[in-house]
Every structure is written in C-alpha cells, then in structure tokens.
Design an enzyme around this catalytic site. Structure first.
Site, PDB file in Angstrom:
ATOM      1  N   CYS A 103      -7.801  21.042 -39.612  1.00 29.00           N
ATOM      2  CA  CYS A 103      -9.093  21.726 -39.661  1.00 29.00           C
ATOM      3  C   CYS A 103      -9.526  22.153 -38.261  1.00 29.00           C
ATOM      4  O   CYS A 103     -10.013  23.271 -38.062  1.00 29.00           O
ATOM      5  CB  CYS A 103     -10.145  20.809 -40.286  1.00 29.00           C
ATOM      6  SG  CYS A 103     -11.781  21.546 -40.356  1.00 29.00           S
ATOM      7  N   CYS A 207     -12.371  15.786 -43.507  1.00 28.70           N
ATOM      8  CA  CYS A 207     -13.062  16.860 -42.803  1.00 28.70           C
ATOM      9  C   CYS A 207     -13.638  17.885 -43.774  1.00 28.70           C
ATOM     10  O   CYS A 207     -12.912  18.466 -44.574  1.00 28.70           O
ATOM     11  CB  CYS A 207     -12.052  17.536 -41.868  1.00 28.70           C
ATOM     12  SG  CYS A 207     -12.727  18.794 -40.809  1.00 28.70           S
TER      13      CYS A 207
END
Length: 374
Positions: A103, A207
């Site tokens: 991410c 995330c």
C-alpha cells in the site's frame, strides 16, 4: 532556517493524530500546507468496522482548526488492482503477505504523489510515518549523494520496515515530521493545539481495511479449504479451516490445546510448516522445535532505496517482521534479483511472503520478499 514559504506540501490526512500533528508542524515550519484524504476501500462501507466517514470528519475538523484546505481522492480502484489482488494471490499460494508495505509503495507514495504533483502542484508530500530522512546539500547532491531513509526516533514506533520499497527519489520528495519525535510528544502537541485527534487510538489491522475478524474477512474472498493438522510424524491431531488462516510460528487459533505429544509432552503447539500439496498443517511442540528455526533465507523482488544492487557480501542487520529486534546477518548476492541471507544465530518463524528489511545502523538499505527459509 531556510525559507519554506514558497514551498507547497500536501499532507496525507488519515484522520489520526500522527498526520494531524504532521500538518501542524509543517505549518510551523512555514510551508504552504494542504491536506489530502484518501479513500481506498469501498467493499463494505456500511459495516461497523469501516471508519472512513469518521476518519474524514476528523481530518476535516483538524484542517478547519489549522486553517488549511482538505482535498479528497478515491484510490479504491488502484488499491484493489495493485494491492488487494496481490494480497489474495499470496494467501491462495499459502504465503503470508504484508499489504501495508505494498500500500505504501503503490498508493501512498505513488498514486498519492502523482496526484499531488499533477493536480495540486506539490513541492513535497508528507505522511505521519515514524521515519526520518537525510537532507543532502546542493553540493552533495551534485556529487551524487542521495537522500537516505532512517529509522524513526521512537524505536517503538519506527515504521521504516513498511517503507523499504521507497526510492531515494521518493524520499527526496517526502517529509516525515513526526519521525523526529516520540509518540507521547506527538499526543502532547495535539492536545496543546486542541486537535480533535489528540486521544484517538492508533489504527491497527490491514492497511485501509481496518480492524475486523480476519478469518471472516478473508473467507469473503477466498473459499475455505479445511484439512488435517498433523505432527511431523504424520499423526492427525486436529483440523484446520484453511492454510491461508495460519502463519509459521503461530500459537493461537490452532484449537489443539491440551493435546499431548509423543511421550506425554505438554508443551504448547505451534505452526511449524504448511504442506500445500496435501493441504496439511504441520504442528510442532515448543518454540525451540527445529522445524521453527532457520539459518537464513532466500529473498527476491529486491528493492534498494538508493537503487544500487548489492554486489558483494555485506554484514548488516535484518528484520523479518515488524518490531522485531535487529538480527545480525550477512547478505550474499545471488544475482541482481535474488539474495541469500545467513543469520549469525538461528531464527524462529521466518515466513515466506513477508519482507526482509536490511539496515546499516540507522539507515534503511531496502529489502525483499522472503521466498524460502534455509
């Protein structure tokens, strides 16, 4: 102090205390500060663990308090294509990926940076990560010296492990104000400035997907494949719901507590190995069992912050998971794409799919994906 008043910084506002204080500190340093809130997940907006609306409201409240403009952007498609699909494929292959690292690579320091550049005309971006960076002088830059990424000052919060995929070019465009502080100081500043996020708890979980029951969440996307839990000798001692739900070295969640091993051994059980061909989880007793120990690892998908591959054996330290104590090791290059890493002392629960991240003292050199343990 240099004049920052002509430099625009776009701060990734998450609705948390770290990004809130980052925006405040950059304002105090004289930068033109604007915020950008990212929405990167839309699959289950109405479920109780989706906090996007609350996070956006908190980010907006902080920006209003500081008198800065907050932009919003939806990167859900990019997150799905570049992070989540990889995450699922790795779990399908029986590995344990780290989506937060991907991410950061694909969303926070790529899509975000591109949007900040192309649409918002940014000089820098800033995030609330606990890392530091060096600032080479113009003369040093002319001589080929590149910015380096350093561990955060707060060793308990240091997030360099999650940022090893950044290049020195990305580091050069990024600011990390809270990396120079310890967490209690960050909360104190937020409270002093009356920021709504001062006492907001830190987010955990995957995330951008938040805190939820992992087994239940993964089961929405990957069909469960139950199988046997066996001892190394082949004795069936239980059932698992799917290899993807387990990671090497795991103790909790095996549901075989109280099962005695050979000779009446009552030591706790750990995941020692995954037999993908047979869909069998191998459980071992005691954290010192030989199956849990590795002399080293093989890693691929290498990324070095300064983009220079390591050509000769290098003594340094490595982390094979977040918040792990540094492990002294030697990197032995195989080729530009693969390395062998030999630990000074055997290590427990080195897990394929996770990242091995390397350090020379405070400097994060880069890392790679663990392919296998040796």
């Amino acid at each position: 102090m240099s004049d920052n008043s002509q430099k625009k910084v776009i701060v990734g506002m998450s609705g948390g205390v770290d990004s809130s204080v980052s925006a405040y500190l950059l304002q105090q340093q004289g930068y033109q500060v604007e915020g950008l809130f990212m929405k990167n997940w839309e699959e289950d907006d109405n479920e109780e663990y989706c906090t996007a609306a609350e996070d956006l409201a908190d980010a907006q409240a902080v920006c209003d308090k500081l008198g800065i403009h907050l932009h919003t952007i939806n990167f859900a498609a990019e997150y799905w294509d570049n992070v989540f699909e990889y995450f699922l494929e790795e779990y399908k292959a029986g590995r344990t990926p780290n989506p937060d690292i991907l991410c950061n690579k694909e969303i926070k320091f790529k899509a975000f940076l591109e949007f900040a550049d192309e649409v918002l005309d940014a000089d820098f971006i800033a995030m609330g990560h606990y890392v530091r960076r060096t600032f080479p002088t113009a003369e040093e830059i002319a001589n080929g010296i590149k910015p380096q990424m350093l561990r955060g000052l707060d060793s308990n919060k240091d997030q360099s492990y999650f940022l090893y995929t950044l290049s020195s070019e990305q580091v050069a465009r990024s600011l990390f104000p809270v990396g120079e502080l310890e967490k209690p100081e960050v909360r104190r500043i937020a409270e002093e400035q009356g920021l709504i996020t001062a006492k907001k708890k830190d987010s955990t979980g995957i995330c951008f997907i938040g805190e939820r029951k992992f087994t239940e969440f993964l089961g929405k996307y990957l069909p469960a494949q139950p199988g046997n839990i066996e001892t190394p000798e082949g004795k069936v001692i239980g059932q698992h719901q799917g290899l993807m739900y387990h990671t090497l070295g795991q103790r909790k969640g095996l549901h075989i507590g109280g099962t005695k091993g050979g000779g009446g051994n009552e030591d706790p059980w750990f995941v020692g190995e995954k037999d993908l061909k047979r869909n069998v989880l191998i459980a071992v007793q005691g954290k010192d069992h030989p199956l849990l120990k590795s002399q080293g690892l093989l890693a691929s998908q290498l990324h070095w912050v300064d983009r220079t591959p390591i050509k000769a054996p290098l003594s340094c330290t490595v982390k094979t998971r977040y918040r792990q104590t540094d492990i002294p090791c030697t990197i032995i290059p195989v080729d530009d794409e693969n390395i062998k890493v030999i630990f000074d002392e055997p290590q427990i629960a080195v897990t394929p799919g996770q990242s091995a991240v390397f350090y020379l003292d405070e400097v994060c050199l880069g890392g790679g994906i663990i392919e296998e343990r040796i």
